[in-house]
Design a protein around this motif. Structure first.
Motif, short mmCIF file in Angstrom:
data_model
loop_
_atom_site.label_atom_id
_atom_site.label_comp_id
_atom_site.label_asym_id
_atom_site.label_seq_id
_atom_site.Cartn_x
_atom_site.Cartn_y
_atom_site.Cartn_z
N ILE A 136 0.83 -1.20 0.00
CA ILE A 136 0.00 0.00 0.00
C ILE A 136 0.86 1.26 0.00
CG2 ILE A 136 -1.61 1.37 1.40
CD1 ILE A 136 -2.93 -1.28 2.24
N LEU A 137 1.90 1.28 0.83
CA LEU A 137 2.76 2.45 0.92
C LEU A 137 3.59 2.63 -0.34
CD1 LEU A 137 3.91 2.30 4.65
CD2 LEU A 137 2.21 3.82 3.62
N ARG A 138 3.97 1.54 -0.97
CA ARG A 138 4.71 1.67 -2.24
C ARG A 138 3.85 2.33 -3.31
NH1 ARG A 138 8.19 -4.04 -2.80
NH2 ARG A 138 9.88 -3.39 -1.41
N LYS A 139 2.56 2.03 -3.31
CA LYS A 139 1.66 2.68 -4.26
C LYS A 139 1.61 4.18 -3.99
CE LYS A 139 -1.50 -1.22 -5.03
NZ LYS A 139 -2.89 -1.72 -4.83
N LYS A 140 1.46 4.54 -2.72
CA LYS A 140 1.41 5.95 -2.35
C LYS A 140 2.73 6.66 -2.70
CE LYS A 140 -1.76 5.35 1.60
NZ LYS A 140 -2.83 6.25 1.12
N ALA A 141 3.82 5.94 -2.54
CA ALA A 141 5.15 6.53 -2.73
C ALA A 141 5.50 6.78 -4.19
CB ALA A 141 6.21 5.63 -2.11
N GLN A 142 4.74 6.25 -5.11
CA GLN A 142 5.05 6.42 -6.53
C GLN A 142 5.01 7.87 -6.98
OE1 GLN A 142 2.41 3.72 -8.55
NE2 GLN A 142 3.60 1.91 -7.98
N THR A 143 4.28 8.72 -6.24
CA THR A 143 4.25 10.14 -6.57
C THR A 143 5.52 10.85 -6.11
OG1 THR A 143 3.11 10.68 -4.49
CG2 THR A 143 1.74 10.22 -6.42
N LYS A 144 6.29 10.19 -5.25
CA LYS A 144 7.51 10.80 -4.73
C LYS A 144 8.79 10.15 -5.26
CE LYS A 144 6.10 12.75 -0.26
NZ LYS A 144 6.42 12.80 1.20
N PHE A 145 8.72 8.84 -5.51
CA PHE A 145 9.94 8.10 -5.84
C PHE A 145 9.76 7.23 -7.09
CE2 PHE A 145 9.94 8.68 -1.20
CZ PHE A 145 11.13 9.37 -1.04
N SER A 146 10.70 7.34 -8.01
CA SER A 146 10.62 6.56 -9.25
C SER A 146 10.90 5.07 -9.00
CB SER A 146 11.60 7.11 -10.29
OG SER A 146 12.94 7.00 -9.82
N ARG A 147 11.53 4.75 -7.89
CA ARG A 147 11.84 3.36 -7.57
C ARG A 147 11.10 2.89 -6.34
NH1 ARG A 147 18.36 3.00 -9.06
NH2 ARG A 147 18.18 4.20 -11.01
N ALA A 148 9.91 3.43 -6.16
CA ALA A 148 9.10 3.12 -4.98
C ALA A 148 8.84 1.62 -4.82
CB ALA A 148 7.76 3.86 -5.05
N ASP A 149 8.72 0.89 -5.94
CA ASP A 149 8.41 -0.53 -5.87
C ASP A 149 9.54 -1.36 -5.27
OD1 ASP A 149 5.90 -0.18 -6.86
OD2 ASP A 149 6.40 -0.73 -8.92
N SER A 150 10.70 -0.75 -5.09
CA SER A 150 11.82 -1.47 -4.48
C SER A 150 12.18 -0.91 -3.10
CB SER A 150 13.06 -1.38 -5.39
OG SER A 150 12.82 -1.96 -6.65
N MET A 151 11.35 0.00 -2.60
CA MET A 151 11.67 0.69 -1.36
C MET A 151 10.80 0.21 -0.20
SD MET A 151 12.11 4.52 -3.01
CE MET A 151 12.61 5.33 -1.49
#
Length: 213
Positions: A55-70
């Motif tokens: 869930i947080l990785r989805k939200k983080a996509q607006t901030k980080f281009s590599r959110a899916d690995s964070m």
């Protein structure tokens, strides 16, 4: 999220749990039914951490281009600088050899500061009091193939590390509520006095009481 659940998440079993959680396409509203399903495959703590991560990785996509690995905590993500902002701001530090990111959180600004290391910054120190956020910052810099020296330290009691310039991001929350008075920041804003005459950039609240500055 705690250190134990983070360790589980970064194991092969954790990879499997995150993949299974992703297949459920969880949202805040569907969290409980998704948790019930995931608990049939994984223990409760790992299932919960995996769903929160997705869930947080989805939200983080607006901030980080590599959110899916964070990896994130909810508060850490909300307070973190986005990648574009941190990279833009980091350009001001390009002329310094040794830079310290004080109160680095999950590593948003460290990512930006590390991005200029191939240009001129020779070393980056990322420091935080919270051991969980420090571990998250380590993982998140790895997602960007970035490097830093990580230090756990209480800046209220300990001296800041030696550096040529500092980025200071004090905590602007207490009991999950935003703080709008610089007098209540932790560590206090007065810490910058101990860094003088070295260059310092400070991140403050959007709604800060300007007359206090």
């Amino acid at each position: 999220m705690n250190l134990s659940s983070l360790q589980s998440l970064t194991s092969p079993l954790g990879d499997a749990a995150i993949a299974a959680a992703r297949d459920l396409n969880p949202t805040e509203e569907s969290f409980l039914p998704c948790l019930t399903k995931l608990q049939k495959q994984f223990d409760s703590d790992l299932a919960k951490a995996a769903l929160e991560t997705v869930i947080l990785r989805k939200k983080a996509q607006t901030k980080f281009s590599r959110a899916d690995s964070m990896f994130f905590t909810r508060a850490g993500l909300e307070m973190a600088s986005g990648e574009i902002i941190s990279r833009y701001r980091a350009k001001r530090f390009a002329k310094f050899d040794r830079v310290a990111d004080l109160c680095c959180g999950i590593g948003g600004d460290s990512i930006g500061l590390a991005s200029i290391s191939t240009q001129s910054v020779q070393s980056l120190i990322s420091l935080d009091l919270d051991p969980l956020h420090l571990e998250l910052a380590k993982l998140n810099l790895v997602a960007y193939n970035a490097r830093a020296d990580f230090v756990q330290s209480d800046l209220i009691q300990d001296k800041p590390p030696h550096a040529d310039a500092y980025f200071f991001d004090p905590s602007r929350r207490a009991a999950q509520k935003r703080i709008f008075s610089v007098k209540e920041y932790q560590p206090p804003l007065s810490l910058i006095d101990s860094l003088s005459p070295k260059p310092v950039a400070v991140k403050i609240s959007p709604g800060v009481k300007l007359f206090e500055l």
